[in-house]
Structure formats: C-alpha cells, structure tokens
Design a protein around this motif. Structure first.
Motif, PDB file in Angstrom:
ATOM      1  N   GLY A 281       0.570   5.518   1.267  1.00  7.35           N
ATOM      2  CA  GLY A 281      -0.716   6.080   0.890  1.00  7.35           C
ATOM      3  C   GLY A 281      -1.886   5.183   1.262  1.00  7.35           C
ATOM      4  O   GLY A 281      -1.847   4.447   2.249  1.00  7.35           O
ATOM      5  N   ASP A 282      -2.954   5.246   0.445  1.00  5.23           N
ATOM      6  CA  ASP A 282      -4.177   4.505   0.753  1.00  5.23           C
ATOM      7  C   ASP A 282      -3.958   3.007   0.848  1.00  5.23           C
ATOM      8  O   ASP A 282      -4.729   2.313   1.526  1.00  5.23           O
ATOM      9  N   ALA A 283      -2.962   2.480   0.178  1.00  2.00           N
ATOM     10  CA  ALA A 283      -2.674   1.050   0.283  1.00  2.00           C
ATOM     11  C   ALA A 283      -2.205   0.680   1.681  1.00  2.00           C
ATOM     12  O   ALA A 283      -2.340  -0.467   2.107  1.00  2.00           O
ATOM     13  N   ALA A 284      -1.680   1.671   2.413  1.00  2.37           N
ATOM     14  CA  ALA A 284      -1.175   1.430   3.760  1.00  2.37           C
ATOM     15  C   ALA A 284      -2.143   1.883   4.839  1.00  2.37           C
ATOM     16  O   ALA A 284      -2.215   1.290   5.907  1.00  2.37           O
ATOM     17  N   HIS A 285      -2.912   2.942   4.543  1.00  2.02           N
ATOM     18  CA  HIS A 285      -3.813   3.485   5.571  1.00  2.02           C
ATOM     19  C   HIS A 285      -4.969   4.206   4.913  1.00  2.02           C
ATOM     20  O   HIS A 285      -4.847   4.804   3.847  1.00  2.02           O
ATOM     21  N   LEU A 286      -6.108   4.138   5.573  1.00  2.00           N
ATOM     22  CA  LEU A 286      -7.316   4.813   5.108  1.00  2.00           C
ATOM     23  C   LEU A 286      -8.021   5.350   6.340  1.00  2.00           C
ATOM     24  O   LEU A 286      -8.214   4.630   7.318  1.00  2.00           O
ATOM     25  N   THR A 287      -8.405   6.634   6.295  1.00  2.00           N
ATOM     26  CA  THR A 287      -9.001   7.252   7.471  1.00  2.00           C
ATOM     27  C   THR A 287     -10.227   8.061   7.081  1.00  2.00           C
ATOM     28  O   THR A 287     -10.567   8.211   5.912  1.00  2.00           O
ATOM     29  N   ASN A 288     -10.847   8.632   8.112  1.00  2.00           N
ATOM     30  CA  ASN A 288     -11.906   9.613   7.899  1.00  2.00           C
ATOM     31  C   ASN A 288     -11.397  10.698   6.946  1.00  2.00           C
ATOM     32  O   ASN A 288     -10.198  10.984   6.902  1.00  2.00           O
ATOM     33  N   THR A 289     -12.300  11.320   6.187  1.00  2.00           N
ATOM     34  CA  THR A 289     -11.896  12.348   5.230  1.00  2.00           C
ATOM     35  C   THR A 289     -11.570  13.686   5.891  1.00  2.00           C
ATOM     36  O   THR A 289     -11.198  14.639   5.197  1.00  2.00           O
ATOM     37  N   ARG A 290     -11.694  13.784   7.190  1.00  2.00           N
ATOM     38  CA  ARG A 290     -11.505  15.044   7.918  1.00  2.00           C
ATOM     39  C   ARG A 290     -10.158  15.683   7.580  1.00  2.00           C
ATOM     40  O   ARG A 290      -9.099  15.109   7.796  1.00  2.00           O
ATOM     41  N   GLY A 291     -10.223  16.890   7.024  1.00  2.00           N
ATOM     42  CA  GLY A 291      -9.015  17.661   6.745  1.00  2.00           C
ATOM     43  C   GLY A 291      -8.135  17.086   5.658  1.00  2.00           C
ATOM     44  O   GLY A 291      -7.009  17.554   5.473  1.00  2.00           O
ATOM     45  N   GLY A 292      -8.609  16.089   4.914  1.00  2.00           N
ATOM     46  CA  GLY A 292      -7.772  15.494   3.873  1.00  2.00           C
ATOM     47  C   GLY A 292      -6.487  14.901   4.416  1.00  2.00           C
ATOM     48  O   GLY A 292      -5.506  14.722   3.689  1.00  2.00           O
ATOM     49  N   MET A 293      -6.474  14.554   5.710  1.00  2.00           N
ATOM     50  CA  MET A 293      -5.224  14.126   6.333  1.00  2.00           C
ATOM     51  C   MET A 293      -4.656  12.855   5.720  1.00  2.00           C
ATOM     52  O   MET A 293      -3.441  12.677   5.642  1.00  2.00           O
ATOM     53  N   ASN A 294      -5.519  11.954   5.270  1.00  2.00           N
ATOM     54  CA  ASN A 294      -5.009  10.687   4.760  1.00  2.00           C
ATOM     55  C   ASN A 294      -4.169  10.896   3.508  1.00  2.00           C
ATOM     56  O   ASN A 294      -3.086  10.317   3.364  1.00  2.00           O
ATOM     57  N   MET A 295      -4.636  11.714   2.560  1.00  2.00           N
ATOM     58  CA  MET A 295      -3.865  11.988   1.363  1.00  2.00           C
ATOM     59  C   MET A 295      -2.563  12.705   1.706  1.00  2.00           C
ATOM     60  O   MET A 295      -1.496  12.399   1.167  1.00  2.00           O
TER      61      MET A 295
END
Length: 382
Positions: A281-295
């Motif tokens: 999750g966020d502890a491993a990667h953080l991205t643009n909010t586009r499309g909620g892809m990071n979550m």
C-alpha cells in the motif's frame, strides 16, 4: 512478555485490513496495530476497479456494499467546443472479471466492512508501532500502548509516513508533482447536463481537461491547477465559476456543496522487503490520485502477499517473499506510476478523436490496463 501471533500488520487502512482478512480466511492468526483511536474517516480514494471488486467479493464483503455505491459501466470522452464524443463500455471485460465495471464509493465506507469481518480483537487501536527488532526466527514489534508483539513476519501498511518502513531501514524515492488538484462537489446530477454521461467523464477543450465522477450523493469535478497558482487563488469564486463554465457552458452557477485543493505526491520504496518486514500500500508506493489506482494497487499488494505468506507458512521457502517483493516493485515502477500519471496530451482537444479511433482490440487493451487487470495478480505464487 510478548503477545504471539503468526503475522503482524501495521496500519488499519483498506490495505492492512484487506491483508488481515485475506490471511484470516486462510487460517492464519493476525494482529493489526493501528495508531489511531478508530478507523480513518478522511475522504480519500473512491474508485474501485474490477480486480479490486473481485478481491472484495472473494473476502466476502462486497455484496452488501454494492447497493450503496455507484456502478459505472461506460466512460465518456467529450470535446467541449464541438460536442464530439465517444464512449467505452467496460462490459467488454466480462470474460476476465466478475465485475466488469468501476464502482465509486468512499474508501471510509469500505474499511468498516473489512473490520467487521475480522475476528474480535484482531485490530488493536491506539497501538501504533514504536519499535522493531527482528532475528532469524521472527519479528518483535513494540506498540504505543506499551504492548509487545511477536510474529514470524510483519507487514507495514501504515501509510505514506511508513513508520515500520523507517524502522526497517527501507529508503524511499519520491517527489511532489508540480500540479495540484481543485476538487468541486455539486449535488446537481450532471447526467442531465452532459449528453452521454454515465458516472465517469473526461471533458476537453484546447487548453486542458476536467474529470467528472459521480458519487453516491454528489458529483466531483476535478481540475488541475498550475504550480504558480496559490490555494487561495484557486478557491476564489471567480476562478471556480470560470473553470466550471469553461467545461459546462451555461452552468457556471450550479450549486456547490464543497471544494478543496490538494497536492499529490510520487513515491516508491527502494525495496518491499527487509528481512522479515514487508511493505504494502501507501507505505510501499504513492502516486497521482488519478483513478484511485494507488489504493487499488495496495489492495492487490495485500491479496498477492496473503497468498504468498500462506504458501510460506505452509512450509514454502522464504524466497517466495523476495520474489513477491521484487515483482510488486517492478509493477509499480513499470506500470502503476506511469499509468496513474497519465499521458500528457500535446493537444487536449484531440483526445476525443484519439479514443474514438481505437480499434476493438486496442479498446480492449486500453480497458484492461485502465482497469488494472493486467497488474492485479502480479507477484501471486504460481
């Protein structure tokens, strides 16, 4: 005396809770250590993609949640000045997923369902991780409530701050994106304003774009704002109304239920594994909010990691975890980050024509990638 379990998870967000539930379903004993007093109620990701919906269904929590969200079957692209438009029907994905659609609902509506499905006492609140020790046999975590916990492995799902990641000595590569986002909420049903709109639309003119997302009670209008513009300037009524009127001509005075400006960050851990500590999750990667892809990618981390940990706990080699960590890092670097950042259009007004020109095979490839079907199971054991 340390309290013993099989797996320790730091963080009770959607990723940590999904991981805990996926492990519990496999008969693995799990304890989740959460620093907050209760689940977060902050407005965060709200788009759930097909493989994520498949995962939530597998965990047994999706069915009662679906009626309270918004199902999006079609995506619209529309050129404002000319009215030219094209749509893509996500039903083309039906052969690959049980949920060939996007689903919009706030993540803080989903985490309580994950929590309720876990055994009583699985999640310990007010117990953020404060200390770490690990050896060849396992991991010991110290928590803010004074308790000590011992397990074979620990997983950091404690967000971008990554306390467990820091304690494990894992570095992060990251930066702020130059742009920020202006988000406007309106109760007006924009399907009555924009022809062909279902629940997700991208509007373009010669200089930029606007995204429209239907939520259960409001619509979100999403605009990028340039780095030189201050938050106060972006929130000025004249600017807000001007932006709305530019993409929804004649409707610049629609009712506004809320608005905010937020920044977006880009980050990736240098490794997803350090000894017996893993990241998701966020502890491993953080991205643009586009499309909620990071979550969504975080929940995919959780599901593939649960399957891998299950194999290892059954006697498989620890190497499986290193393989998982390397595979998930690659998918973030090579697919998630570039995809969530999106292609910068040299001519925004031409985007509708570009999407309309896709052949059926090209449209299927686009839909698979936009729905994350090609990356969701990367890292899962064979």
């Amino acid at each position: 005396m340390a309290e013993e379990t099989d797996i320790l998870v730091a963080g009770a967000g959607p990723v940590g809770l999904a991981l805990a539930l996926a492990l519990t379903r496999r008969g693995v004993a799990v304890r989740v250590l959460e620093k907050r007093e209760a689940l977060s109620a902050a407005s965060r990701a709200s788009t759930f993609h097909p493989p994520t919906l498949d995962a939530l269904a597998e965990l047994g929590v999706l069915a009662p949640l679906l009626p309270g969200g918004v199902r999006v079957d079609r995506i619209l692209w529309r050129q404002v000045e000319t009215g030219a438009a094209t749509t893509l029907d996500l039903g083309m994905l039906a052969a690959e997923t049980g949920h060939p659609f996007r689903w919009h609902r706030e993540q803080q509506d989903v985490t309580p369902a994950l929590l309720a499905a876990l055994p009583p006492g699985c999640v310990r609140f007010r117990a953020g991780v404060t200390g770490l020790a690990q050896d060849e046999a396992g991991v010991t975590l110290h928590a803010a409530d004074g308790s000590t916990h011992r397990a074979r492995y620990a997983v950091g799902c404690d967000g971008a701050s990554g306390t467990l990641r820091g304690l494990a000595g894992i570095g992060v590569e990251g930066s702020d994106y130059a742009h920020r986002v202006l988000r406007i909420l309106t109760p007006r049903d924009l399907r009555k304003v924009v022809p062909g709109l279902d629940g997700l639309g991208y509007l373009y003119d010669a200089t930029g774009s606007c995204s429209l997302l239907r939520m259960p009670e409001v619509w979100r209008l999403i605009f990028r704002i340039p780095p030189e513009m201050t938050e106060a300037e972006a929130m000025e009524p004249a600017h807000v109304r001007g932006r709305i009127g530019r993409f929804l001509p004649g409707h610049q005075n629609l009712e506004i239920a809320g608005q905010d400006v937020y920044g977006v960050k880009r980050a990736m851990a240098t490794s997803y594994c350090a000894g017996r500590v893993l990241l998701a999750g966020d502890a491993a990667h953080l991205t643009n909010t586009r499309g909620g892809m990071n979550m969504n990618a975080g929940i995919h981390d959780a599901m593939t990691l649960a399957a891998t940990l299950g194999k290892v706990l059954e006697g498989g080699p620890d190497r499986l975890l290193q393989d998982w960590a390397a595979a998930r890092l690659r998918v973030v670097r090579d697919a998630l980050l570039p995809r969530s950042e999106g292609r910068v259009a040299a001519d925004p007004a031409a985007e509708v024509a570009r999407m309309a020109a896709l052949t059926p095979d090209q449209a299927l490839v686009w839909a698979r990638e936009a729905s994350m079907l090609d990356m969701a199971r990367v890292g899962a054991p064979g």
